[in-house]
Write a protein that holds these residues in place. Structure first.
Motif, PDB file in Angstrom:
ATOM      1  N   TRP A  43       0.905  -1.170  -0.059  1.00 29.60           N
ATOM      2  CA  TRP A  43       0.039  -0.226  -0.048  1.00 29.60           C
ATOM      3  C   TRP A  43       0.865   1.350   0.109  1.00 29.60           C
ATOM      4  N   GLN A  44       0.523   2.191  -0.623  1.00 28.05           N
ATOM      5  CA  GLN A  44       1.246   3.383  -0.787  1.00 28.05           C
ATOM      6  C   GLN A  44       0.308   4.535  -0.432  1.00 28.05           C
ATOM      7  N   TRP A  45       0.512   5.245   0.538  1.00 24.75           N
ATOM      8  CA  TRP A  45      -0.432   6.150   1.267  1.00 24.75           C
ATOM      9  C   TRP A  45      -0.190   7.635   1.068  1.00 24.75           C
ATOM     10  N   SER A  46      -1.459   8.273   0.640  1.00 27.73           N
ATOM     11  CA  SER A  46      -1.096   9.908   0.511  1.00 27.73           C
ATOM     12  C   SER A  46      -1.164  10.526   1.787  1.00 27.73           C
ATOM     13  N   VAL A  47      -0.871  11.726   1.800  1.00 24.61           N
ATOM     14  CA  VAL A  47      -0.678  12.610   3.090  1.00 24.61           C
ATOM     15  C   VAL A  47      -1.908  12.791   3.497  1.00 24.61           C
ATOM     16  N   CYS A  48      -2.175  12.694   4.739  1.00 24.03           N
ATOM     17  CA  CYS A  48      -3.396  13.122   5.461  1.00 24.03           C
ATOM     18  C   CYS A  48      -3.918  14.366   5.245  1.00 24.03           C
ATOM     19  N   VAL A  49      -5.342  14.298   4.689  1.00 21.08           N
ATOM     20  CA  VAL A  49      -5.888  15.707   4.313  1.00 21.08           C
ATOM     21  C   VAL A  49      -7.234  15.986   5.406  1.00 21.08           C
ATOM     22  N   ALA A  50      -6.975  17.053   6.247  1.00 21.28           N
ATOM     23  CA  ALA A  50      -8.110  17.362   7.092  1.00 21.28           C
ATOM     24  C   ALA A  50      -9.314  17.618   6.455  1.00 21.28           C
ATOM     25  N   HIS A  51     -10.534  17.440   7.119  1.00 21.68           N
ATOM     26  CA  HIS A  51     -11.786  17.703   6.496  1.00 21.68           C
ATOM     27  C   HIS A  51     -12.035  18.993   6.756  1.00 21.68           C
ATOM     28  N   GLU A  52     -11.654  19.682   7.756  1.00 22.97           N
ATOM     29  CA  GLU A  52     -11.900  21.207   8.047  1.00 22.97           C
ATOM     30  C   GLU A  52     -10.460  21.829   8.470  1.00 22.97           C
ATOM     31  N   CYS A  69      -5.676  -8.604  -7.183  1.00 24.32           N
ATOM     32  CA  CYS A  69      -6.028  -7.924  -5.850  1.00 24.32           C
ATOM     33  C   CYS A  69      -7.472  -7.586  -6.131  1.00 24.32           C
ATOM     34  N   LYS A  70      -8.313  -7.995  -4.820  1.00 19.62           N
ATOM     35  CA  LYS A  70      -9.573  -7.544  -4.884  1.00 19.62           C
ATOM     36  C   LYS A  70      -9.496  -6.079  -4.458  1.00 19.62           C
ATOM     37  N   GLN A  71      -8.851  -5.434  -3.927  1.00 22.58           N
ATOM     38  CA  GLN A  71      -8.924  -3.871  -3.513  1.00 22.58           C
ATOM     39  C   GLN A  71      -7.546  -3.282  -3.805  1.00 22.58           C
ATOM     40  N   THR A  72      -7.619  -2.321  -4.799  1.00 24.92           N
ATOM     41  CA  THR A  72      -6.447  -1.631  -5.195  1.00 24.92           C
ATOM     42  C   THR A  72      -6.539  -0.237  -4.599  1.00 24.92           C
ATOM     43  N   VAL A  73      -7.895   0.455  -4.244  1.00 25.31           N
ATOM     44  CA  VAL A  73      -7.684   1.847  -3.732  1.00 25.31           C
ATOM     45  C   VAL A  73      -8.570   1.580  -2.414  1.00 25.31           C
ATOM     46  N   LYS A  74      -8.031   2.375  -1.272  1.00 24.63           N
ATOM     47  CA  LYS A  74      -9.156   2.436  -0.169  1.00 24.63           C
ATOM     48  C   LYS A  74      -8.863   3.560   0.569  1.00 24.63           C
ATOM     49  N   THR A  75      -9.544   4.160   1.147  1.00 21.37           N
ATOM     50  CA  THR A  75      -9.442   5.257   2.303  1.00 21.37           C
ATOM     51  C   THR A  75      -9.570   4.929   3.678  1.00 21.37           C
ATOM     52  N   GLN A  76      -8.751   5.764   4.268  1.00 24.69           N
ATOM     53  CA  GLN A  76      -8.450   5.558   5.617  1.00 24.69           C
ATOM     54  C   GLN A  76      -8.479   6.486   6.732  1.00 24.69           C
ATOM     55  N   ARG A  77      -9.060   6.613   7.672  1.00 23.07           N
ATOM     56  CA  ARG A  77      -9.221   7.945   8.670  1.00 23.07           C
ATOM     57  C   ARG A  77      -8.028   8.210   9.149  1.00 23.07           C
ATOM     58  N   CYS A  78      -7.595   9.495   9.369  1.00 24.35           N
ATOM     59  CA  CYS A  78      -6.365  10.110  10.013  1.00 24.35           C
ATOM     60  C   CYS A  78      -6.696  10.962  10.742  1.00 24.35           C
ATOM     61  N   LYS A  79      -5.519  11.618  11.549  1.00 20.27           N
ATOM     62  CA  LYS A  79      -5.670  12.720  12.475  1.00 20.27           C
ATOM     63  C   LYS A  79      -4.463  13.525  12.275  1.00 20.27           C
ATOM     64  N   ILE A  80      -4.495  14.855  12.087  1.00 18.76           N
ATOM     65  CA  ILE A  80      -3.170  15.662  12.184  1.00 18.76           C
ATOM     66  C   ILE A  80      -3.391  16.485  13.400  1.00 18.76           C
ATOM     67  N   PRO A  81      -2.478  16.406  14.213  1.00 19.45           N
ATOM     68  CA  PRO A  81      -2.347  17.146  15.292  1.00 19.45           C
ATOM     69  C   PRO A  81      -2.360  18.898  15.066  1.00 19.45           C
ATOM     70  N   CYS A  82      -3.182  19.459  15.874  1.00 21.21           N
ATOM     71  CA  CYS A  82      -3.403  20.854  15.328  1.00 21.21           C
ATOM     72  C   CYS A  82      -2.141  21.755  15.582  1.00 21.21           C
ATOM     73  N   ASP A  83      -1.033  21.156  16.794  1.00 18.56           N
ATOM     74  CA  ASP A  83      -0.112  22.033  16.948  1.00 18.56           C
ATOM     75  C   ASP A  83       1.329  21.364  16.204  1.00 18.56           C
ATOM     76  N   TRP A  84       0.880  20.427  15.210  1.00 17.89           N
ATOM     77  CA  TRP A  84       2.178  19.583  14.827  1.00 17.89           C
ATOM     78  C   TRP A  84       2.269  19.931  13.403  1.00 17.89           C
ATOM     79  N   LYS A  85       1.259  20.123  12.406  1.00 13.07           N
ATOM     80  CA  LYS A  85       1.831  20.461  11.056  1.00 13.07           C
ATOM     81  C   LYS A  85       2.572  21.572  10.762  1.00 13.07           C
ATOM     82  N   LYS A  86       1.982  22.617  11.461  1.00 17.71           N
ATOM     83  CA  LYS A  86       2.703  23.931  11.464  1.00 17.71           C
ATOM     84  C   LYS A  86       4.125  23.825  11.334  1.00 17.71           C
TER      85      LYS A  86
END
Length: 160
Positions: A43-52, A69-86
């Motif tokens: 699996w190759q994962w993209s960067v986490c994109v915040a909903h808001e 492969c049964k599944q070649t694309v899937k979406t996963q929930r993630c969380k970006i800490p608010c004081d981290w990304k900056k």
């Protein structure tokens, strides 16, 4: 009576042999399925994109290649800490040491972080240093405690 016991024993033995043969056939079939999945890529994962906004709960998309492969694309929930990304970007995770002593000259304390995990294709420094204001020391005095109440609840006298 002896004949009936003999036939019962033969039927039970036949049942046990048939069960063992079917179990082995099932194992061989499962091994074949595992072989087919082996051509699936990692699996190759993209960067986490915040909903808001630029931090908080979000999603990231994973893709992989492979013909069977049964599944070649899937979406996963993630969380970006608010004081981290900056400071470091959402794709770099660090293990931080404890906060150091307050530097009286700057009024700040600092700590160092060592790279723990990075998403694929992320450029992350191996170590980072963060600072924050020292804050005021909280001194507790004996007088600041609430008076201790004694006795059962119905026997207590209200404190004024």
């Amino acid at each position: 009576m002896q004949t009936q016991r003999g036939w019962t024993a033969v039927v039970i033995m036949a049942f046990l042999v048939l069960t063992a043969v079917l179990a082995e056939a099932g194992k061989a079939e499962k091994a074949g399925k595992k072989e087919r999945k082996s051509d699936c890529g990692e699996w190759q994962w993209s960067v986490c994109v915040a909903h808001e906004g630029d931090c908080g709960a979000g999603t990231r998309e994973g893709t992989r290649s492979g013909t069977n492969c049964k599944q070649t694309v899937k979406t996963q929930r993630c969380k970006i800490p608010c004081d981290w990304k900056k400071q470091f970007g959402g794709e770099c995770k660090y293990d931080f040491e404890a906060w150091g002593e307050c530097d009286v000259a700057t009024g700040e304390k600092s700590r160092m972080g060592t790279l723990k995990r990075a998403l694929i294709d992320a450029t992350c420094p191996p170590t980072v240093t963060v600072t924050k204001p020292c804050g005021k020391a909280k001194a507790k005095t004996q007088d600041s405690k609430k008076p201790k109440r004694v006795g059962r609840k119905k026997d207590r006298v209200p404190v004024e």
